[in-house]
Design a protein around this motif. Sequence first.
Motif, short mmCIF file in Angstrom:
data_model
loop_
_atom_site.label_atom_id
_atom_site.label_comp_id
_atom_site.label_asym_id
_atom_site.label_seq_id
_atom_site.Cartn_x
_atom_site.Cartn_y
_atom_site.Cartn_z
N UNK A 1 9.30 -8.33 5.96
CA UNK A 1 9.83 -7.10 5.38
C UNK A 1 9.48 -7.09 3.91
N UNK A 2 8.85 -5.99 3.50
CA UNK A 2 8.50 -5.87 2.09
C UNK A 2 9.31 -4.76 1.47
N UNK B 1 0.85 -1.20 0.00
CA UNK B 1 0.00 0.00 0.00
C UNK B 1 0.88 1.24 0.00
N UNK C 1 10.28 0.61 1.58
CA UNK C 1 10.33 -0.51 2.51
C UNK C 1 9.16 -0.44 3.50
N UNK C 2 8.46 -1.54 3.67
CA UNK C 2 7.36 -1.60 4.63
C UNK C 2 7.53 -2.80 5.56
N UNK C 3 7.04 -2.63 6.77
CA UNK C 3 6.94 -3.73 7.71
C UNK C 3 5.48 -3.79 8.15
N UNK C 4 4.72 -4.79 7.64
CA UNK C 4 3.27 -4.82 7.91
C UNK C 4 2.93 -4.94 9.39
N UNK D 1 13.21 4.01 -7.79
CA UNK D 1 12.66 4.24 -6.46
C UNK D 1 12.64 2.92 -5.70
N UNK D 2 12.74 3.02 -4.39
CA UNK D 2 12.61 1.81 -3.58
C UNK D 2 11.94 2.18 -2.26
N UNK E 1 4.80 8.25 -0.74
CA UNK E 1 5.34 7.30 -1.72
C UNK E 1 4.70 7.52 -3.09
#
Lengths: 240, 240, 240, 240
Positions: free
Chosen positions: B153-154, B118, B139-142, B136-137, B123
């Motif tokens: 880790x996404x 999401x 990073x998410x941690x749900x 672009x990069x 972003x």
Amino acid sequence: MMKQARTLLSRSLCDQSKSLFEGNFKVSPLRGFATRADSSTSARGFSGKDAAKPSGRVFAPYAIFKGKAALSVEPVLPTFARIEPGNLRIDRRGSVMMTFMPASGERKYDWEKKQLFALSATEVGSLISMGSNDSSEFFHDPSMKSSNAGQVRKSLSIKPHADGSGYFISLTVNNSILKTNERIVVPVTTAEFVVMKTAFSFALPHIMGWDRILGQADTAAQGITLHPKTDLPQLGVEWV
Amino acid sequence: MMKQARTLLSRSLCDQSKSLFEGNFKVSPLRGFATRADSSTSARGFSGKDAAKPSGRVFAPYAIFKGKAALSVEPVLPTFARIEPGNLRIDRRGSVMMTFMPASGERKYDWEKKQLFALSATEVGSLISMGSNDSSEFFHDPSMKSSNAGQVRKSLSIKPHADGSGYFISLTVNNSILKTNERIVVPVTTAEFVVMKTAFSFALPHIMGWDRILGQADTAAQGITLHPKTDLPQLGVEWV
Amino acid sequence: MMKQARTLLSRSLCDQSKSLFEGNFKVSPLRGFATRADSSTSARGFSGKDAAKPSGRVFAPYAIFKGKAALSVEPVLPTFARIEPGNLRIDRRGSVMMTFMPASGERKYDWEKKQLFALSATEVGSLISMGSNDSSEFFHDPSMKSSNAGQVRKSLSIKPHADGSGYFISLTVNNSILKTNERIVVPVTTAEFVVMKTAFSFALPHIMGWDRILGQADTAAQGITLHPKTDLPQLGVEWV
Amino acid sequence: MMKQARTLLSRSLCDQSKSLFEGNFKVSPLRGFATRADSSTSARGFSGKDAAKPSGRVFAPYAIFKGKAALSVEPVLPTFARIEPGNLRIDRRGSVMMTFMPASGERKYDWEKKQLFALSATEVGSLISMGSNDSSEFFHDPSMKSSNAGQVRKSLSIKPHADGSGYFISLTVNNSILKTNERIVVPVTTAEFVVMKTAFSFALPHIMGWDRILGQADTAAQGITLHPKTDLPQLGVEWV
């Protein structure tokens, strides 16, 4: 790793912002965002007896929380005055309100020390046309044309990072009576600035009141009898 | 000829997508897009007793079907909380939901193996400002800030094709408990990326909730008595 | 002088277009734009018994009349299917319909020889991202996946003028049964192309159906009880 | 310092503009903006018996006040004609009305000497695509195709400042009967021009009437029974 850390921090701040904003609406009118809410209220012309009614306002600031300060931006609608039965004229233009808050500790911001700056339509135009190496500076006097003119001078400065990775947005408030000179600086990334530019571009026609002019079409189709073809003037607006 | 072939293929996939999406809404809640629908439902705060009512939701994903995987993007509205009678405050920001699905055969995609990401407003701002050679990069941690933090880790990566003809969009999901590391890559053409950028720019003010602030004008004109000229404060928002 | 002449001519044609379009709605269903109106009708799912009801359609094509041919463009809305009580799913995507008409004399155009080409969302994305020196070409088969597939092949080509003053937009229709090969070319100025790009960008989220997703906010605020803060799930959309 | 002075001046003029516009609606129909209001009225097809009804019009011009003249811009909606029960066809396209007023003293402008120029959709397209070094020129004959054709010739010219800091916008009106040749020039800054470009881009789809086409979706969802899947024609708009 660096990037991830920054993203996680930003998420923490974002999460914190929720409770910060909540606080905003629970505190007494003498504190914090209450001033903004008050001025917003008066700007929309709610008088005392309207205060008890639902006002239908919506609060959705875009907030950027950084180490030493935070910046929150939010559009303010124009107000309209009735000039004839059923007609409206823009009375006070809308703006984009910028609220700066210095940090008072780790992930804490001091609402009592916040400073406001309301961008006009033309200043919004200036901001949204900035290239990655451009600078802008705007000057306001909140008491202009009153007996207090010149006492307080505000200056908003937008300067690009040397490496093109964003901007420093700073507000300087000089009070010649209190002999104070405050300065709050918030660094914003390119992505955050693009959000601001995109949202400001979206907001611009609304703070100018043009959405109201152009939204009339829908109403017209429902309520107004459209002229039959035979009534058409020979020369109309298009030929001016 | 090459071009024509590609267009025809794309049309076939597009046609197939219709039935794929249909399947989406027929499968049990334990499968496929159902998870998305669930999270979307909870995000909008429908409680159990609301479930039987018409919810008025609209599903219109923009889907890109390629040989090894598919990508579907769709905006998710913010939610609002009542803070006073008649006033609303943004509670949970909206996002642009990206759904990746690996292919399970020719023109078939495995919904059970889909992965979600999401994009936040910032972003989205980062994505829509990308030039044809930019990367672009994100990073998410749900499970961030829960006891499960760090388990999953996404990482979403957008990298330009060497010849400037588009981008590779890839999602990597690393699960340290299951010891899995999945990666789904979807190549998108410049035209598809422009559709995403245009639609994301359109969506951005809405996922920020600014359409709600700025849409108040219409309501105001119908229901709220506008202040007469004599009630105007001498100094208003514009002078801040 | 040249410039003035061109403007005056363009105005004449524009004026003429009014009567041309009028004719469009007076002629029998066997002629002119009637075919477009028909396909538009069926695309929106009006069945026979609906035909007598007001349909609420609005016709506002942007037309470019040139010496040898004319081009008219107009957005076509997507259709939606009910998938559950109160929910909608996009069923057929919208498009931008392009109508080409060859000239049959001075300032006259032959509606019976018109040719249609419906740009998909991705093709619109391709067009609106074109720089002043870029070319585009799209291929359609109107009978694709039917038993008549391959009989008719359409190709839309957009090529820049050598001096950068606009584009040639041409539609070629090859019918292998009738053994015909028609080609209609309309030169458009940079200003006309910018109108198309701006209007297509505006239309794109609508033909994708995203305006319907994002317009739900207004409805939600009126009809749906917003969740109290205590009902919030710990992990929501934003953390995916 | 220079910059501050300019900003303060601009604010003064902006403030003055409020009273100027007020005057606009108080003067007799023979003066000032009244002419515009009249033409706007007739363009919307209000006949005599409608004059007493609330017309629901909204006035929100964007005005630029400079030393020797002022420029005010405002969109004008298209009009629609009913062509069948419930259907609408665009009848007269909208425009962006530009009003030029020469200064009659310090911060005073002579409404009786104002001159109008209505930009068509294509002329708006030309303006919004201008780069910082581009020029544009448009020619109108308000009496075109009447017996008075050629008597009055208007020319709008937009020329960049040598230093790229904005544009000169000038309107020349040549009247061969009265043997007059008036010229009003307003210098606009880059920021003011960006406001115009952004607002004109917003207005463009509305003056073309495309907002009406694309706004139909909302109505459709509420009032029109959507076709069941089984009624779908085999070949629809998308395959044209």
